[in-house]
Design a protein around this motif. Structure first.
Motif, short mmCIF file in Angstrom:
data_model
loop_
_atom_site.label_atom_id
_atom_site.label_comp_id
_atom_site.label_asym_id
_atom_site.label_seq_id
_atom_site.Cartn_x
_atom_site.Cartn_y
_atom_site.Cartn_z
N ALA A 202 0.83 -1.21 0.00
CA ALA A 202 0.00 0.00 0.00
C ALA A 202 0.86 1.26 0.00
CB ALA A 202 -0.92 -0.01 1.22
N ILE B 209 -6.85 -1.36 3.75
CA ILE B 209 -5.81 -2.03 2.95
C ILE B 209 -6.30 -3.45 2.71
CG2 ILE B 209 -3.41 -2.75 2.79
CD1 ILE B 209 -2.64 -0.53 4.70
N SER C 259 -5.09 -7.07 4.37
CA SER C 259 -4.01 -6.70 5.31
C SER C 259 -4.26 -7.18 6.73
CB SER C 259 -3.85 -5.18 5.34
OG SER C 259 -5.00 -4.57 5.93
N GLN D 79 2.54 6.85 6.98
CA GLN D 79 2.83 6.51 5.58
C GLN D 79 4.15 7.12 5.11
OE1 GLN D 79 -0.96 6.68 3.01
NE2 GLN D 79 -1.50 7.86 4.81
#
Ligand code: SF4
Length: 373
Positions: free
Chosen positions: A177, A280, A283, A320
């Motif tokens: 991701a 996600i 995940s 992120q």
């Protein structure tokens, strides 16, 4: 202490840092996945001792930080029920949900207990047959085997007053991701050594190949981290794509097969929301249908959950690698460990907590201090 002290010696770390300085030729951005690695890097000031060309950004590998707020709100609703004994590791108690946290639920009369193993929750269930005992089963591949064993043991014991509120997440889909995200700056990864000790690193070569990046399995002591960074820089400068293992004393390619088998017996893959990041695909892990009787989400009807994050919190960007804690206007002012607005300020592995603890209060580089002493 063997396998610890020799990996914290400043002169050895300095030798590897010199090799990094000799190797790097151009700017690179790399991400350490794990919050434990983030804390070690910030605590030992490794990021400040690296050459200017190298930037470390911090990844989403903090289980407390990425547990979705709706699951925190669900935990709060279950923990407030009078028939429930809600058990959790201690670091979840202060994580803010939409309106409150588990510590406040306990202060208001809820039976919320800290445990040090999921098996402690089973013991509590055996001792309280007239109460419903719930364990908050969060975390990455590292905690999943023990939680899976807990479900197996509950089944063997025939317990009907025990359940798991599951919120497990997995590292490889998170890497995918991050690298797929628009604006991603990450060019190489330090992969978490403890996750790889369980799972091995057979899942990583296809990711490295698809996104044309190096992924280096890295440990947690300063020397381990310096080795991982050196290997990543070496691969980046050489244009090498693939997976390297810089934590060979703990990690093999196959990993811990019995642990993987017990995970696979109890859990199945699912889509999962990550706090601050979003959904996600593939995940997460959830309980397989054979263990649905231990699923707290099915056992307790808490009605619709309407969750909302603090509008000031940029933890999602930090997780992120798009921002640093110091980019957040609330950092150290409106948001502190005593009054956290987001999970990354609460958790012992959160990047904001690391910057608060080691940047605001101890500005001198620790390794340099040791070298001068
Ligand atoms: S400092 Fe606080 S508000 Fe800002 S990103 Fe970190 S946790 Fe969120």
């Amino acid at each position: 202490m063997k396998y610890v002290d020799e990996y914290r010696q400043a002169d050895r770390v300095e030798t590897v840092l010199d090799q990094i300085r000799e190797t790097v030729r151009q700017p690179w951005v790399m991400m350490e996945i794990c919050g434990g690695q983030t804390h070690a890097i910030v605590r030992h000031r490794l990021d400040r001792l690296l050459p200017d060309e190298l930037e470390l950004v911090h990844g989403p590998g903090c289980p407390v930080c990425v547990t979705p707020i709706e699951q925190i709100d669900r935990a709060l609703a279950i923990a407030a029920r009078p028939e429930v004994i809600f058990t959790s590791f201690g670091d979840m108690l202060r994580v803010p949900g939409t309106n409150t946290d588990l510590l406040s639920v306990r202060a208001a009369g809820g039976d919320v207990r800290v445990v040090y193993s999921p098996l402690d929750a089973l013991t509590i269930a055996q001792a309280n047959p007239n109460r419903q005992v719930v364990f908050f089963a969060i975390g990455f591949e590292t905690t999943a085997p023990a939680n899976a064993m807990c479900a197996l043991q509950a089944a063997r014991l025939g317990l009907d007053n025990f359940s798991l509120l599951v919120s497990h997440v997995r590292v490889p889909p998170a890497i995918e991701a991050i690298l797929s995200a628009k604006g991603s700056r990450v060019q190489g990864f330090l992969a978490a050594g403890h996750v790889s000790a369980v799972m091995g690193y057979w899942e990583y070569p296809p990711l490295a190949e698809r996104f044309q990046v190096p992924i280096v399995i890295t440990g947690f002591e300063p020397l381990d981290l310096a080795w991982g960074i050196l290997e990543t820089v070496r691969m980046l400068e050489a244009g090498e794509v693939g997976v390297a293992n810089a934590y060979q004393r703990a990690v093999t390619y196959q990993g811990n097969r019995p642990a993987q088998l017990v995970i696979d017996q109890v859990f199945e893959p699912c889509d999962r929301n990550w706090r601050g990041i979003g959904l996600i695909a593939g995940s997460g892990w959830r309980l397989r249908p054979a263990y649905a009787s231990f699923d707290a989400e099915l056992r307790f009807d808490v009605g619709p959950i309407r969750s909302a994050e603090s509008e000031d919190c940029i933890a999602g960007r930090i997780l992120q690698g798009l921002s640093k804690p110091t980019d957040c206007p609330a950092f150290g002012s409106a948001c502190t460990p005593e009054h956290p607005l987001g999970a990354t300020m609460v958790s012992s592995e959160g990047a904001c907590a690391a910057y608060y603890r080691y940047r605001l209060n101890a500005p001198e580089p620790a390794l340099l201090e040791e070298r001068r002493a």
